[in-house]
Design an enzyme around this catalytic site. Sequence first.
Site, PDB file in Angstrom:
ATOM      1  N   HIS A 155       0.833  -1.204   0.000  1.00  0.00           N
ATOM      2  CA  HIS A 155       0.000   0.000   0.000  1.00  0.00           C
ATOM      3  C   HIS A 155       0.871   1.258   0.000  1.00  0.00           C
ATOM      4  O   HIS A 155       2.103   1.195  -0.083  1.00  0.00           O
ATOM      5  CB  HIS A 155      -0.978  -0.009   1.178  1.00  0.00           C
ATOM      6  CG  HIS A 155      -0.344   0.000   2.541  1.00  0.00           C
ATOM      7  ND1 HIS A 155       0.261   1.111   3.088  1.00  0.00           N
ATOM      8  CD2 HIS A 155      -0.237  -0.983   3.484  1.00  0.00           C
ATOM      9  CE1 HIS A 155       0.700   0.841   4.293  1.00  0.00           C
ATOM     10  NE2 HIS A 155       0.423  -0.439   4.563  1.00  0.00           N
ATOM     11  N   CYS A 173       2.884  -4.832   6.646  1.00  0.00           N
ATOM     12  CA  CYS A 173       2.710  -4.657   5.203  1.00  0.00           C
ATOM     13  C   CYS A 173       3.972  -4.111   4.552  1.00  0.00           C
ATOM     14  O   CYS A 173       4.975  -3.828   5.211  1.00  0.00           O
ATOM     15  CB  CYS A 173       1.545  -3.704   4.934  1.00  0.00           C
ATOM     16  SG  CYS A 173      -0.054  -4.313   5.502  1.00  0.00           S
TER      17      CYS A 173
END
Length: 322
Positions: A155, A173
Amino acid sequence: MKKLLFLLVVSTSLFSGELEELYLKGGISAVQEKIEKNLQSVEYWSDSLKNKELKYGYHDDKSRLIIVADKTAKNISVNQYEDGKLKEVKNSEIITGLMGEKLLEGDLKTPVGVYDITRRFTPPTTYYGPVAFSLSYPNLYDKLRKRTGYGIWIHGYPMEGDVRENELETKGCIAMKNDILESFEDIVQNNSAIVIISEDGKPKSSSLDIAVIFAQLFAWKDAWTKSDLDRYMSFYHNDFRRFDGMKIAEFTQMKKRVFSKNESKIIEFKNFNITPYPNIDGKNIYRVNFDEKYRAASYNFDGDKTLYVEVADNKMKILVEE
């Protein structure tokens, strides 16, 4: 007739001369036996693979992107095949979660291993940037080793507030600057992609390992076709787990019952993707995907087969089978 034509095409392209003579002497069954024997040879595969681009494994699906993320170097690269050669089309800085192998939900670590991009989506808040891509963590190998957690994404950076880059970290992440993420999105789009996440340099597969895996896959298939239980089980690791958690002893007994039927079988493998699997333990592991066709009186199957295998001493041992 189709089988005959296929074998003759293979003989022309791979073993021209020898197999034609064999066909004249022993018929199509002798040709097939010879081809099957060659496919179980490491020497054959070493020769066949010598001009292939194998840095990140062997991939029949040349449209698939290969994305490599290094947690230590804080770097990500996007690679694709062009005229049979692997070309880097994007390289950028990233931030990740904590170092070390992800074990539990909430440990804030970015997993190490091989995953697939499962979908592109708009994040629920602007904190994660304009777009995100979800990864297939936990994969089957993770699950069978009791790894927990979910929601591992690629992201962007927060779109609001005072972003202090040197203080940013993720909850496990992979994140990149939003302008870079948008160019990443342009490349990835809806293409299938393998994501290799390492922690100690970019993984590079060995051509010998790939040759061993191919030869052992076809030897395993041969034992399976012939219901040769002892030879078949010799390709399984002592720590083997089936997709449903079945361990080696129970799996052996189950296969013994199945093989005792001595059914005639047709087993075909094609469309291989063999990817080096980074791990903190320093083991030589690969994820192996291929299409399997299985035909027997009691069971038919057409679909994707996934194995996680360890290569050691020029032998392949299956750790996980799905």
